[in-house]
Design an enzyme around this catalytic site. Structure first.
Site, short mmCIF file in Angstrom:
data_model
loop_
_atom_site.label_atom_id
_atom_site.label_comp_id
_atom_site.label_asym_id
_atom_site.label_seq_id
_atom_site.Cartn_x
_atom_site.Cartn_y
_atom_site.Cartn_z
N LYS A 8 55.97 -11.97 41.31
CA LYS A 8 54.60 -12.50 41.93
C LYS A 8 53.59 -12.17 40.61
O LYS A 8 52.93 -13.04 40.25
CB LYS A 8 53.90 -11.42 42.79
N ASP B 227 59.74 -7.26 44.34
CA ASP B 227 60.22 -7.90 42.80
C ASP B 227 60.47 -9.21 43.00
O ASP B 227 61.61 -9.68 42.14
CB ASP B 227 61.59 -7.13 42.84
N GLN C 246 54.64 -5.57 46.41
CA GLN C 246 55.69 -5.49 47.30
C GLN C 246 55.96 -6.71 48.12
O GLN C 246 55.84 -7.88 47.66
CB GLN C 246 55.57 -4.35 48.12
N GLY D 140 55.29 -3.05 40.23
CA GLY D 140 55.52 -3.32 38.69
C GLY D 140 55.22 -4.74 38.76
O GLY D 140 56.39 -5.58 39.24
N HIS D 141 54.28 -5.29 38.05
CA HIS D 141 54.40 -6.88 37.76
C HIS D 141 54.62 -7.11 36.34
O HIS D 141 53.77 -6.91 35.55
CB HIS D 141 53.03 -7.60 38.40
#
Length: 434
Positions: free
Chosen positions: A16, A13, A225, A40-41
Site C-alpha cells: 500500500k 503487506d 493491514q 510498516g509501509h
C-alpha cells in the site's frame, strides 16, 4: 483525481505504501484512518528506502498535506522517533504538512506491557501481535478509559485518566498475567514532555479536511493491514483491533460516505500472512520459500518472515464485497516470473460445502481445503515493465483470470518497488465522478 480509499485485500503487506506514494502525485491530501505503529509501509524512491509506521506515505512528496485521523491509535514515542528519522533523511515534517487529530487515542507503556504479557500467557494460542500495544489501546477506547491526544493539555484530567486506566491494567498485569505493575508518575511525566513536541501538529482535523473538500481538493485515504485482519470481517480472533475495510475510512476521519468516489484494493499476485491464524493456501515447501526469498517477505516493522502461499481468490473476492472495491492494484507480479506452474484458489471445500467466501468460524477456515486451478507460468522477467504489451501472454491471462474470479478489474499493475515501475491499466477507475 477522485477521492480514493486505499485498502489491503489480503492479510496486509500488499504494498500500500508504494501505491499511496504513486497516487499522491495527483492528490492534495493523504489521510491515515486506522491502525497503529504495527503497520510498516515501505517506499523506495530514487533508490532510497523509507519505512513509515504512523505518518501517511504522502509525506515524502513535497506540497502535500498529511493527516493522522481519529481512528488511529498513536504511540507518541514512536511518532516522535519517526518524525526525527524522516527529518534526518531530508524529509520535511512540519505543522503545515502534518496534522494530527486531537481525538486520536494514545498507546501508552501499560498497553505495551499488557500486550506482551498476554501473548506470553497464551503460549501456543497467541494471536501473533507485534507487542506494540495496539489491541489494548483500542480496548481502552471502547471501554471508555482511553487517553486522547487532547487530554495531554489538561494535566489534572490526564492524571485522572492514567490513574483510572492503571487501576484496571495493573490488576490484570499482576493478578492474572504475572507481570509487574506500571507506575503512573513516569508515564505522566513523559507524556507532558511529548505534548510540547507534538503541540504544533495537533488540530481538529475535521476542519482541515472539511476545508480541503470545500476547495475541491482530492483526498487519498490510506489504511493499514488488510481486509482479512478486519475486526468484524477478518479471520477473527486472529485479526487487528480496528476496521481495515473501506468503511473504516469514514469513521476513522469523521466523514460521510458521499465524500468517497472510488475504492482501490491493493493485492499481491500471491498471498502472504504474518502471525497466527488460518491460511488455506499456505505453502510449506520449496515454492513457499522461493516466494519468501524472491519477494523479500519479511515484516517492515518486525522483520518477521511472512508465511507465503498461492493467490487466494476467495479472500480477495471477500474483500471486493466488504470494501466495495472498484479496482485492484496488483503488486509483485515479478515474484512469480520463475514459477513453471502457478495455482489460484478459486473456492474452498469446508464441512462438505463448496464456499466462494471465507467461513466466519476460524476453525472451519483452518480446515478448509482450497480448490485450485493451475495456469502455466511465463519464465521471463516482468520486472519494470511499463506497458501491457510488454507482458508475456501467460502473465496477461493470469491477470485476466484473477479479474474474473474476484469480480473487479486490475486498474494498476506494479512491476517493482520504484515509482516508475507502475502501469495504469484503467484510468477511468481513478477519475473523479461527474
Amino acid at each position: 483525481m477522485a477521492n480514493i480509499v486505499v485498502v489491503g485485500t489480503q492479510w496486509g503487506d500488499e504494498g500500500k505504501g508504494k501505491i499511496v506514494d504513486f497516487l499522491t502525485e495527483s492528490a492534495d491530501m493523504v489521510i491515515r484512518f486506522q491502525g497503529g505503529a504495527n503497520a510498516g509501509h515501505t517506499l523506495v524512491i530514487g533508490g532510497k528506502k523509507y519505512v513509515l509506521h504512523l505518518i501517511p506515505s504522502g509525506i515524502i512528496r513535497e506540497g502535500k498535506v498529511c493527516v493522522i485521523g481519529n481512528g488511529v491509535v498513536m504511540d507518541p514515542e514512536a511518532l516522535i522517533e519517526e518524525i526525527e528519522i524522516l527529518r534526518k533523511s531530508g524529509v520535511k515534517v512540519e505543522a503545515d504538512n502534518l496534522r494530527i487529530s486531537d481525538h486520536v487515542h494514545l498507546i501508552l507503556p501499560y498497553h505495551r506491557a499488557v500486550d506482551r504479557a498476554r501473548e506470553a500467557f497464551k503460549g501456543d494460542g497467541k494471536i501473533g501481535t507485534t507487542g506494540r500495544g495496539i489491541g489494548p489501546a483500542y480496548e481502552d477506547k471502547a471501554g471508555r478509559r482511553g487517553v486522547r491526544l487532547c487530554d495531554l493539555y489538561r494535566p489534572e484530567l490526564l492524571r485522572r485518566r492514567v490513574d483510572e486506566a492503571l487501576l484496571y491494567h495493573n490488576t490484570i498485569l499482576t493478578h492474572l498475567l504475572g507481570g509487574s505493575p506500571v507506575e503512573a508518575g513516569p508515564v505522566i511525566e513523559k507524556l507532558l514532555e511529548q505534548a510540547e513536541i507534538l503541540r504544533p501538529f495537533i488540530s481538529d482535523t475535521g476542519d482541515t479536511i472539511g476545508a480541503a473538500i470545500e476547495a475541491k481538493q482530492s483526498l487519498l485515504f490510506e489504511g493499514a493491514q488488510g481486509g482479512m485482519l478486519d475486526v468484524d470481517h477478518g479471520t477473527y480472533p486472529f485479526v487487528t483491533s480496528s476496521n481495515t475495510v473501506a468503511g473504516g475510512a469514514l469513521t476513522g476521519v469523521g466523514l460521510g460516505p458521499k465524500v468517497i468516489d472510488r475504492v482501490l484494493g491493493i493485492t499481491k499476485a500471491y498471498t502472504t500472512r504474518v502471525g497466527s491464524g488460518p491460511f488455506p493456501t499456505e505453502l510449506l515447501d520449496a515454492d513457499g520459500e522461493l516466494l519468501r526469498k524472491k519477494g523479500d517477505e519479511f515484516g517492515a516493522t518486525t522483520g518477521r518472515p511472512r508465511r507465503c502461499g498461492w493467490f487466494d481468490a476467495v479472500v480477495v473476492r471477500h474483500a471486493v464485497r466488504t470494501s466495495g472495491i472498484d479496482g485492484l492494484v496488483l503488486t509483485k507480479l515479478d515474484v512469480l516470473d520463475l514459477m513453471p506452474t502457478i495455482k489460484i484458489a478459486v473456492s474452498y471445500s469446508a464441512d462438505g460445502i463448496t464456499r466462494l467466501h471465507p467461513p466466519a468460524d476460524a476453525d472451519c477456515l483452518a480446515k478448509a481445503q482450497p480448490i485450485f486451478e493451475e495456469m502455466p507460468g511465463w519464465n521471463v522477467s516482468t520486472k519494470g515493465a511499463t506497458r501491457w504489451e510488454d507482458l508475456p501472454i501467460e502473465a496477461q491471462r493470469y491477470i485476466r483470470r484473477i479479474e474474473t474470479l474476484v469480480g473487479a478489474p486490475v486498474a494498476i499493475l506494479s512491476t517493482g518497488p520504484g515509482r516508475e515501475e507502475t502501469m495504469i491499466l484503467r484510468p477511468d477507475v481513478l477519475a473523479a465522478q461527474d
